[in-house]
Design an enzyme around this catalytic site. Structure first.
Site, short mmCIF file in Angstrom:
data_model
loop_
_atom_site.label_atom_id
_atom_site.label_comp_id
_atom_site.label_asym_id
_atom_site.label_seq_id
_atom_site.Cartn_x
_atom_site.Cartn_y
_atom_site.Cartn_z
CG HIS A 114 -2.44 0.63 1.75
ND1 HIS A 114 -3.03 0.45 2.17
CD2 HIS A 114 -1.75 2.57 0.50
CE1 HIS A 114 -4.07 1.19 1.69
NE2 HIS A 114 -2.91 2.49 1.07
CG HIS B 265 -1.10 6.47 -1.78
ND1 HIS B 265 -2.27 6.69 -2.66
CD2 HIS B 265 -1.04 6.02 -0.16
CE1 HIS B 265 -2.96 5.90 -1.66
NE2 HIS B 265 -2.73 5.34 -0.10
CG LEU B 266 4.87 4.99 -5.78
CD1 LEU B 266 5.44 3.93 -6.40
CD2 LEU B 266 6.14 5.00 -4.92
NE ARG B 267 0.03 11.20 -2.95
CZ ARG B 267 -1.40 10.97 -2.05
NH1 ARG B 267 -1.52 10.23 -2.47
NH2 ARG B 267 -1.29 11.06 -0.54
CG HIS C 17 -10.54 4.01 2.01
ND1 HIS C 17 -9.37 4.56 1.86
CD2 HIS C 17 -11.38 4.27 2.31
CE1 HIS C 17 -9.56 5.32 3.20
NE2 HIS C 17 -11.31 5.48 3.53
CG HIS D 44 -5.78 1.79 5.64
ND1 HIS D 44 -7.30 1.64 5.19
CD2 HIS D 44 -5.49 2.69 4.06
CE1 HIS D 44 -7.43 2.49 3.90
NE2 HIS D 44 -6.86 2.81 3.26
CG ASN E 281 -9.43 8.49 5.92
OD1 ASN E 281 -9.98 7.70 6.78
ND2 ASN E 281 -9.90 8.15 4.42
CG ASP F 135 -2.34 4.67 3.49
OD1 ASP F 135 -2.08 5.23 2.24
OD2 ASP F 135 -3.45 5.11 4.03
CG HIS G 233 0.05 14.96 1.49
ND1 HIS G 233 -1.50 14.77 0.34
CD2 HIS G 233 -0.57 14.19 2.23
CE1 HIS G 233 -2.09 14.41 0.12
NE2 HIS G 233 -2.07 13.45 1.74
#
Lengths: 450, 331
Positions: free
Chosen positions: A57, A59-61, A178, A231, A277, A304, A308
């Site tokens: 899990h 996030h590579l964006r 999720h 998560h 979240n 996760d 940002h």
């Protein structure tokens, strides 16, 4: 290809042995191995050798939010954290809901060469929760997607969730949910409880997670499909998954490092670095997820990792984005919360952070035993080292680590991806410095079955 | 007093009594012909209002001006804020202008905390109401009002006294009320006993950890609770629709079960006060005759707000004088 002799490592924290890494595989395991001519020798005495970590899990964006992270910076962070494979979540711009986007993400990962990148496909088109994305096309693509998730959004429609669970069975896929009942969490800002009542922040009740998990395990049971719970964060969720497993439901679950350590008490200062979240919960929940991870109810630790840009957190709480970075702190946090507390052995940790996620994601060539013939994906950890988290010094482009200033145990000394060092002496090894940049991941996506 | 006033919990018992005592001195100066004091001459107070609130803004403005501070009113409407400027950039702008104190009203809970602690401004921050979190100066003016009426004492107006033994009942939408949160904390700090009365839907999960009692039955709370003051909270009628959360079925049902009408007002002890932070919904949470009765302090609360806010600005910006005297203390 490069040859490396790792000497004197404690395999899975146990017996001491040498490992000869040759041609991308573990060629020999034993004591008193001699280095072949030209081999790189790494003295690993005092270090724990684990299979390379696998993050189910991340996030590579990229594509779309390269201001937050790129595949290159995110996988560099993964390598620095001891990971040799990451599953990249689908909530990019455009969304990874077509064969084209998942192939692009996979290719960017291969080009960067820091870790194997396995794209996660969206369950529904545009993550909108209205219609199934072309799951088969993504499965059949060069990226051979096996994990599907609308992460960031819940597949809340019961019929759509049922169909997704059924449909992916055709290619041995898994739906990673999720779990967040949307109506119960409209405008939700933090865990609902004593702290939210005082802070005047709208609550995100545990029941909103638990109700979806309860529904989904019953659906998975009914249609005989695999379900993975992203998560998981509450004591009640642990109980439901425990019950479902006892009943024989094919359910697996993950917990994040931050839910193993942090609580909603941290929100009292309104610093949005703690906004995530699902939200940080209570101490009772922290203890329950630790226990669930220890007894195997929870199969996996997944980061996760959610980088940002600075401005997304440098604002008032309600305006801030949700999410925390995690790739470079996960191993240390799990050592701190689970190994140093006696809840898990290093071998258990290798299962929760490498073997199990590889198995759930149907990723051959990762999470294998440290044995002759396994792919030479491994990490060497100094469990005695202590370090203080400094986000500015990290490889990820995100500065939003909730562990800033925290002293943690355990340092990644070296990471090997198919026998090549992506991290040496605790520092990422840039591509030019590596012996060989050839890298192919495609043939590894079929294989082991759990 | 600390450098900021962000929450009623920032004040201990002695600090809270001190604010009320200084407010009393400030109120005395306001009965003079010349109301203006030179105390904050040359200091700049910014009223930073991201939400409409004419009454709170003008109250702070009057307080600052009577202390001779320069006042800058910065409201979200018609400013760069509505063009997407962040709270941070607004704060940096005000910092560059040299604000000594920032009085902030913001729709997001915790925005004053961020302003005070994120390093964006060096001025003192006063929370003038943040989201559904707190409104500490409202609680101070309510406590001041209660003390004046119920603790007149030999020194007059309860100077030096707290509210030990006083029972205050707060009725209405506690869930969304910053006034209720600040009042529960401050009244408890001052030794008062607090009972919250509301339908369960309008109480936050976690309220059981608050230092107060909770009831869902207003008649019983008035009859057997015999409160010394009853504080009615504003209820927004849109809360009854599902879009607003569906917290109660209809305005009429709410009014029937939780409104302070003539019959319920008659259940109160003779000396009990009827309070409301305003603005009122007459006919919803309070009937006209309860609001306008002789026991109502609603209009007086507004006037007391200026004195209390003078005291807060004075204590934050001027602190104590070396000999412990306060302005107007000689009158």
């Amino acid at each position: 290809m490069s040859t490396t002799l790792v000497t004197g490592a404690r395999l899975l924290g146990g017996e001491v042995a040498d490992l000869l890494l040759r041609d991308g595989e573990i060629a020999e395991v034993g004591t008193g191995l001699t280095a072949p001519a030209g081999a790189d020798v790494l003295d690993a005495s005092g270090l724990v050798a684990l299979p390379g970590l696998v993050d189910l899990h991340t996030h590579l964006r990229e594509p779309g939010r390269e201001d937050a992270e790129t595949v290159a910076s995110g996988t560099r962070a993964a390598a620095a954290g001891g990971y040799t494979a990451v599953f990249a979540m689908a909530n990019t711009f455009p969304v990874a809901d077509t064969a084209g986007v998942v192939e692009q993400v996979q290719r960017l990962g291969e080009e960067a060469g820091w870790a194997q990148v396995r794209p996660v496909g969206a369950v529904t088109t545009g993550l909108a929760g209205r219609q199934l994305a072309e799951l088969g096309a993504m499965a059949d693509s060069a990226a051979a997607v096996r994990v599907f998730s609308d992460d960031g959004h819940c597949v809340s429609d019961a019929v759509l969730m049922r169909r997704a669970l059924e449909y992916v069975r055709a290619f041995d896929g898994v739906v990673a949910q999720h779990a967040q009942e949307p109506r119960l969490t409209e405008g939700a800002q933090m865990n609902e409880g004593a702290v939210s009542s005082v802070l005047g922040l709208r609550g995100w009740p545990s029941v909103a997670e638990e109700a979806i998990i309860a529904r989904d395990v019953l659906l998975a049971d009914h249609v005989g499909s695999r379900l993975h719970v992203c998560h998981l964060s509450t004591a009640g969720s642990v109980e439901i998954v425990r019950w479902a497993k006892a009943r024989g439901v094919q359910v697996t679950a993950e917990v994040t490092p931050h839910h193993l350590l942090l609580t909603d008490e941290l929100v009292r200062g309104y610093d949005p670095v703690y906004k995530v979240n699902p939200p940080l919960r209570t101490q009772a929940d922290v203890e329950a997820v630790r226990e669930g991870l220890a007894d195997g109810t929870i199969d996996v630790v997944a980061t996760d990792h959610a980088p940002h840009p600075v401005e997304a957190k440098d604002c008032e709480w309600a305006a801030a984005a949700m999410g925390m970075t995690g790739l470079e702190t996960a191993l240390s946090v799990v050592q701190h919360t689970m190994v140093d507390t006696g809840l898990l052995t290093w071998a258990d940790l290798a299962d929760r952070m490498s073997a199990a996620p590889a198995r759930i994601g149907r990723l051959a060539g990762q999470g294998q035993p440290l044995a002759v013939g396994s792919a030479a994906n491994l990490v060497l950890v100094d469990p005695a080292a202590r370090w203080t988290v400094e986000p500015e010094a990290m490889a990820t482009a995100g500065r939003n680590s909730p562990f800033r200033g925290t002293e943690l145990p355990g340092r990644v000394v070296a990471t090997f991806l198919r026998g090549r060092a992506t991290v040496r002496d605790g520092r990422p090894v840039d591509r030019e410095a590596r012996h060989d940049t050839r890298h192919d991941t495609r043939h590894d996506t079929e294989g082991s079955r759990s | 007093m600390r450098r900021h006033l962000l929450s009623a919990a920032d004040l201990g018992r002695d600090a809270a009594v001190r604010v009320l005592d200084v407010a009393e001195q400030m109120a005395l100066t306001q009965r003079r012909e010349i109301k203006k004091l030179p105390t904050l001459r040359g200091r700049t107070v910014v009223n930073l209002f991201f939400e409409d609130s004419t009454r709170t803004r003008t109250s702070f403005e009057a307080a600052a001006k009577r202390l001779s501070a320069d006042v800058i009113n910065f409201s979200a409407k018609g400013s760069s804020v509505s063009k997407g400027e962040s709270l941070k950039d607004t704060a940096l702008t005000l910092q560059a202008m040299g604000a000594d104190a920032v009085v902030v009203r913001h729709p997001a809970s915790g925005a004053p905390h961020r302003l005070a602690h994120a390093g964006w401004t060096s001025g003192a921050v006063v929370n003038a109401g943040d989201g559904t979190h707190e409104h500490p100066t409202q609680a101070l003016l309510d406590a001041y009002t209660v003390r004046r009426h119920l603790r007149p004492g030999p020194g007059g107006a309860g100077v030096g006294e707290d509210l030990t033994g006083v029972h205050v009942t707060i009725v209405g939408d506690v869930l969304h009320s910053r006034v209720a949160r600040s009042n529960v904390l401050l009244l408890h700090t001052l030794g008062a006993r607090v009972t919250l009365v509301a339908p369960p839907t309008l109480l936050p999960v976690g309220v059981e950890t608050w230092p107060c009692a909770v009831s869902h039955d207003l008649d019983d709370a008035l009859r057997s609770g015999a409160p010394d003051a009853v504080m009615m909270l504003r209820v927004q009628a849109e809360r009854m629709t599902t879009d607003g959360g569906g917290f109660f079925p209809s305005a009429r049902e709410y009014s029937r079960r939780y409104g302070l009408d003539r019959r319920r007002a008659a259940l109160l002890p003779e000396h009990a006060l009827v309070m409301h932070p305003g603005p009122m919904n007459r006919g919803l949470e309070i009937s006209a005759d309860a609001a306008d009765s002789t026991r109502s302090t609603i209009v007086e609360q507004v006037g007391n707000g200026v004195a209390v806010r003078m005291a807060v600005l004075y204590l934050l910006l001027a602190g104590e004088t070396p000999d412990g005297r306060t302005p107007g203390g000689d009158s």
